[in-house]
Design an enzyme around this catalytic site. Sequence first.
Site, PDB file in Angstrom:
ATOM      1  N   GLY A   1      -7.064   2.262   2.475  1.00 21.46           N
ATOM      2  CA  GLY A   1      -7.657   2.808   0.760  1.00 21.46           C
ATOM      3  C   GLY A   1      -8.506   4.191   0.467  1.00 21.46           C
TER       4      GLY A   1
ATOM      5  N   LYS B   1     -19.903   9.334   4.646  1.00 19.53           N
ATOM      6  CA  LYS B   1     -20.591   9.208   5.799  1.00 19.53           C
ATOM      7  C   LYS B   1     -20.865   9.125   6.517  1.00 19.53           C
ATOM      8  CE  LYS B   1     -21.978   6.677   2.395  1.00 19.53           C
ATOM      9  NZ  LYS B   1     -20.908   7.487   1.152  1.00 19.53           N
TER      10      LYS B   1
ATOM     11  N   GLY C   1     -23.119  16.868 -11.665  1.00 14.35           N
ATOM     12  CA  GLY C   1     -22.862  15.959 -11.763  1.00 14.35           C
ATOM     13  C   GLY C   1     -24.311  15.297 -11.095  1.00 14.35           C
TER      14      GLY C   1
ATOM     15  N   GLU D   1       1.358  -1.639   0.478  1.00 14.45           N
ATOM     16  CA  GLU D   1      -0.339   0.205   0.326  1.00 14.45           C
ATOM     17  C   GLU D   1       0.397   1.190  -0.048  1.00 14.45           C
ATOM     18  OE1 GLU D   1      -2.038   2.727  -0.300  1.00 14.45           O
ATOM     19  OE2 GLU D   1      -3.092   0.838  -0.707  1.00 14.45           O
TER      20      GLU D   1
ATOM     21  N   LEU E   1      -3.223   2.568   4.662  1.00 15.82           N
ATOM     22  CA  LEU E   1      -4.263   1.033   4.691  1.00 15.82           C
ATOM     23  C   LEU E   1      -5.962   2.134   4.659  1.00 15.82           C
ATOM     24  CD1 LEU E   1      -2.349  -1.127   7.050  1.00 15.82           C
ATOM     25  CD2 LEU E   1      -2.656  -1.391   4.813  1.00 15.82           C
TER      26      LEU E   1
ATOM     27  N   HIS F   1     -43.720  -5.866  14.333  1.00 17.58           N
ATOM     28  CA  HIS F   1     -44.209  -4.421  14.014  1.00 17.58           C
ATOM     29  C   HIS F   1     -44.763  -3.936  15.526  1.00 17.58           C
ATOM     30  CE1 HIS F   1     -48.266  -2.759  12.828  1.00 17.58           C
ATOM     31  NE2 HIS F   1     -48.019  -2.366  13.584  1.00 17.58           N
TER      32      HIS F   1
END
Length: 436
Positions: free
Chosen positions: A39, A50, A170, A33, A37, A418
Amino acid sequence: MQKADLIIIGGGPGGYETAAEAASRGNNVILFEKSSLGGTCLNRGCIPTKCLCAAAGAIHEINNSVQFGISCRNVVADYSIARRRAETVIEELRKGVEEFLKDVTVITAEAEFLTDNRVEANGIIYEADTIIIATGSKPAELPVPGAEYTLNSDDFLKLKNLPERLTIIGGGVIGLEFASIANAYGTRVTVLEFCKEVLPGCDADVAKRLKSYLGKRGIDIVTDAKVVSVDITRTVTYERKGKTSTIEGDMVLAAVGRRPVIPHCKEGLSLPLTEKGFIAVDDSFLVDGMNDVYAIGDVNGKCMLAHAASAQGRVVLGEDINIDVIPSVVFTQPECAFVNDKTLTATRTLKLPYSSNGRAVASGHPDGIVKLGYDEESRRIVSCSVVGCHAADIIAEAALAISAKMTLKDMRRSVHAHPTLSELLYNAIIMSAANE
């Protein structure tokens, strides 16, 4: 020369998870790498994004709390703090990856191919029976004049503060997630999408609904828009339906896809590429024309998702993985998710709105829809698209059902708690049966 059973080039999810699994089986594994680490996914993609999406979600919940009689005045949303939290999360998870690779020889260097089974790094030659390329991808460049005045997703994640006006070129996953983040912090966001709908490749009904929901939150989305230039003032010029228009902004984000990172090769050796520039592989991810050299993840262009890379790595290690069913999630506000068996086509569909679900209405999130696709003859479920609260969680059950080749009848046999959002899938099937 140093020898190993397996060499892996690239320390993203596909690379490090495959390395750890191979080492657990007693193999001597070397992982290269060149940077950190984890990536792109951990350091410049999935995880930091996120974290910021979670912050945006928290802001949305606060703004949405008035319907419960909760008054939230003088709330301050500090983007710089959310960004620092993301950095902390990355560091914590990176330590976890390092521990995960305790039985793997990790070398921080860029590996260069010498032959099919040999690479070189820092002047040392390494040889292995099998080599796996998992070098991932990088942001694609905007192919128009003035591209130098735009930021890519890597640049955006480095920002300490957000602009007042943001133009995003985009309307795919990356563009819409950043649009949701910036919008939550009060930025005026405009999204320009070349295709006729956002999320090209996603179910059109679901994509249109997501566009509508994002519009209600103040995000201006212009589809069928061809960007022709960006100038130094961050003014974007685009064409739509034969007319030329401009959008003025303080910052321009180019979210126009990703391109593979191809490993270097010594003179006389080259890796076979597809027309789009990805490494050419067969169905087992063996690189065309090479012996015991495989390419997994974004670099082969088959499915550019972190979990797809990990699944492909398991296939290379000999596991029986159903890679025809790969779920995908867009962490916008609300979330959007979809999954299908790429070997089959749905001939009929079922739809159910979130507003029919007790949990969705009670929690204050009635906007959304679940759409199931199935084969009319066999009644087998072959696709599912969801837009709405916790779509990412709902799609997991659908992916399992599709991978297990379940029919509508099979789904009807299960009992769901439920009130829960999981009932959306079940009730879509129940209600369709009642109408037949």
